[in-house]
Motif scaffolding. Structure first.
Motif, PDB file in Angstrom:
ATOM      1  N   HIS A 596       0.804  -1.223   0.000  1.00  0.00           N
ATOM      2  CA  HIS A 596       0.000   0.000   0.000  1.00  0.00           C
ATOM      3  C   HIS A 596       0.834   1.269   0.000  1.00  0.00           C
ATOM      4  O   HIS A 596       0.400   2.294  -0.545  1.00  0.00           O
ATOM      5  CB  HIS A 596      -0.932   0.005   1.220  1.00  0.00           C
ATOM      6  N   SER A 641      -2.031   0.386   6.432  1.00  0.00           N
ATOM      7  CA  SER A 641      -2.471   1.134   5.253  1.00  0.00           C
ATOM      8  C   SER A 641      -1.519   2.240   4.838  1.00  0.00           C
ATOM      9  O   SER A 641      -1.507   2.617   3.669  1.00  0.00           O
ATOM     10  CB  SER A 641      -3.861   1.732   5.507  1.00  0.00           C
ATOM     11  N   SER A 657      -6.045  -0.015   9.657  1.00  0.00           N
ATOM     12  CA  SER A 657      -7.461   0.093   9.300  1.00  0.00           C
ATOM     13  C   SER A 657      -8.365   0.210  10.514  1.00  0.00           C
ATOM     14  O   SER A 657      -9.592   0.290  10.352  1.00  0.00           O
ATOM     15  CB  SER A 657      -7.872  -1.141   8.485  1.00  0.00           C
TER      16      SER A 657
END
Length: 677
Positions: A596, A641, A657
């Protein structure tokens, strides 16, 4: 004299003047109208002049032949003669130009253009600093002052407490007083007991009315005092001074709780050993507290934390604390950004959804002085996808949202209302704003003279530049077109020559500007390509790098070796590129999970960090290009993330998250010398 038109109709005008028959008749005068007749044919050169007498009364016409001229023949007399009367030049005594012009007139186009210019000028006057509406030629009369003088009205409040004994005493007193005062005044012939028999009834009624009025007044005073106390308490709780005092007290408590962790972050000696190691209350005896205080006193002379580990130990991560609260729980951390002037101020954007119910987005500003509650909270109607602080104006925070809206907040204000937003812009994005950044236009200027431009990339395939004026508006820097390779016909597929693709633009996912040239930037797309683009010049795309098989989530130039850059994608890989080569130099893959985010370490050109679904990885190219030097699960509850290196400490920030931003200390990470670069 009669006038006929071409169709033979009598169009003789009626006279406008009708003389008064009773008026005196003026002297008759004859007017002679001369005309000539040119005979056609051979005698056309000859001319016969006639004169016509116009008599005012009879209006008869007669032809008079001048002396010495030849007489006219019978044919010439029968010949038709045309007489043309022409109008002399008009003398204008008064000319009032009309305010209306026909659309078919010659000057209609010019008048329409002038009206359009005037309408634009009137529209520009609204909310403009160059035009000020002001009344002129208005005489302002002298102001009159009216005053009223009266005596001061004095107000006094009185209260009394009445008990049942007071009521009994007043009743007894009222029964005895009339007998003593009224017996001497009784008239003769009447019994002296008659007044005393009638007075007790009246004496009983008077004290009861007085007591009821006293009780009502007492209840009213008590109710009013209770309301005043409540209003006074509410005013104290909502006062600005109390709020500021509570903030100071809260920061003092946080410093006492997190002092050892903050000391490690600041690389200073630890002064206080933590007594409570969790958020819950721990109960203990007085003996245990004394023992912990003695341990804290013994450890006051310890050295820095990074000097204690052995030299042969490998790199490791130690969590210091987490930025998080009940407000951020259930949201996902989408982006993080440090303040350019204050390195202790962190902006975090929150988005995502839980249980298929999309929550409203948040943009929070966290301070190192209070890791348990944000200093500023900006609530957004949609999920926040990108945040960044300005360098020229460090108090401005730009926020990008999932619905394509861009907003700018002032972190100095405690209000959560946006200073500017793009809701009124006609050019706002139609897709999520995946990344935004303030880009310096003149890197050599001082901090106060720096000029910036706010750049955004969105899922609608547009790279835009935003202008901060009276409102927030943008212009397109580039539209990312889909490459030809994606439009080619697949094997075994019928010809789609006449069919157009659903969208000509490729969704933009990320970008990064060159650290030395502010006109060059990289743009990653959803189709897996990376475009090297230029802001100035006829050709916007200078080159395309193809290597990923999925959406490119992040691209990052190397801050030291400015010709190298990294990219990460949903195809589980991290690629290292050189600007002059369109094929990747190295491919890093350790686990089968989406990558990510990636970031270069600020102190080394060979070290970078990456986060995938569950783990954070530290890669050191001087040690190995096949395996990371550190890989650990940093979020047991949710997926990682985003990541960010600390500016003034050897720490790494990891967002997950679940709405938590963990601060991790890096230990035993060898930093190569700058000569190796």
């Amino acid at each position: 004299l009669q006038v006929f038109d071409d169709e033979g109709k009598n169009v003789t005008p009626h006279p406008l003047f009708h003389p008064d028959p009773n008026a005196a008749v003026p002297r008759q005068e004859n007017f002679i109208l001369k005309y000539f007749i040119s005979s056609p044919g051979p005698s056309s050169t000859s001319r016969t002049d006639f004169s016509i007498n116009l008599e005012q009364q009879g209006c008869c016409f007669s032809a008079v032949q001048e002396e010495g001229e030849a007489a006219l023949t019978e044919a010439e007399l029968e010949q038709r003669v045309d007489i043309f009367l022409s109008e002399t030049d008009t003398l204008w005594m008064l000319d009032l130009p009309t305010a209306v012009v026909s659309t078919e007139a010659e000057e209609a186009a010019r008048v329409l253009e002038r009206n359009k210019i005037y309408a634009e000028i009137c529209k520009a006057k609204i909310d403009s600093e160059n035009f000020v509406e002001k009344m002129v030629q208005t005489i302002s009369g002298a102001a009159k002052t009216k005053e009223v003088q009266c005596e001061a009205i004095s107000v006094a409040e009185k209260g009394v407490t009445v008990t049942s004994w007071d009521l009994d005493n007043s009743l007894n007193a009222s029964e005895t007083e009339p007998t003593e005062t009224e017996e001497p005044e009784a008239p003769a012939g009447k019994s002296s007991k008659s007044p005393t028999a009638e007075e007790p009834g009246q004496a009983v009624a008077v004290p009861s009315a007085r007591a009821s009025s006293i009780i009502i007044a007492e209840s009213a005073v008590a109710a009013r005092s209770h309301e005043e106390r409540e209003c006074h308490s509410e005013a104290i709780l909502t006062s600005a001074n109390l709020q500021q005092d509570l903030v100071v007290m809260e920061r003092i408590l946080m410093e006492n709780i997190f002092q050892p962790k903050l000391a490690v972050y600041r690389r200073i000696p630890v002064l206080i050993e933590p007594v409570v190691t969790s958020d819950t209350d721990v109960e203990g005896s007085e003996e245990e507290e004394d023992e912990e205080e003695e341990k804290a006193e013994e450890k006051q002379e310890e050295t820095l934390p990074d000097e204690s580990p052995a030299e042969d130990a490998g790199p490791r991560l130690e969590q210091l604390w987490s930025y998080g609260c009940d407000l951020t729980r259930g949201h996902s951390v989408s982006s993080m950004a440090w303040n350019k002037i204050n390195p202790d101020l962190l902006a975090v954007g929150y988005r995502e959804f839980v249980s298929q119910d999309q929550k409203k987005g948040l943009a929070c500003c966290w301070s190192l002085k209070n890791p348990m509650w944000p200093e500023r909270i900006f609530r957004c109607e949609h999920g926040v996808t990108a945040v960044d602080f300005s360098l020229a104006s460090p108090n401005l925070l730009a926020v990008g949202m999932a619905n394509g809206c861009v907003a700018i907040y002032d972190v100095r204000s405690r209000s959560d209302a946006a200073l500017l937003d793009s809701s009124a812009s006609l050019n706002q994005h139609k897709g999520p704003v995946w990344q935004l950044r303030w880009v310096e236009q003149d890197r050599g200027a001082r901090a106060g003279d720096k000029q910036e431009r706010l750049m955004c990339i969105s899922g609608d395939g547009r790279m835009t530049q935003w202008f901060i004026q009276q409102r927030l508006d943008c212009s397109d820097v580039m539209k990312i077109k889909r490459t030809e390779s994606e439009m080619k016909k697949l094997p075994g597929e019928r010809d789609k020559k006449n069919e157009a693709p659903i969208a000509q633009e490729a969704a933009g996912m990320c970008f990064d500007f060159h650290p030395e040239d502010p006109d060059i930037f990289l743009a990653g797309t959803e189709e897996g390509h990376i475009h090297c683009c230029s802001c100035s010049g006829k050709e916007q795309i200078l080159g395309t790098y193809r290597g990923h098989k999925g959406p490119v989530y992040k691209v990052a130039w190397n801050p030291s070796s400015t010709e190298m850059f990294l990219s990460c994608s949903a195809d589980w890989s991290i690629l290292l590129w050189h600007r002059d080569s369109h094929s990747p130099l190295l491919t890093f893959t350790s686990v089968t999970a989406f990558v990510h985010d990636i970031k270069w370490a600020p102190q080394s050109a060979f070290i970078f960090a990456a986060v995938n679904e569950r783990r954070v990885e530290i890669w050191d190219l001087t040690v190995s290009i096949f395996n990371p030097v550190l890989s650990c699960a940093a979020s047991p509850e949710g997926n990682l993330s985003s990541l960010l290196f600390a500016r003034n400490a050897e720490c790494l920030l990891l967002g997950d998250s679940c709405g938590q931003v963990g601060v991790w200390q890096l230990h035993n990470l060898a930093v190569p010398s700058t000569e190796q670069v």
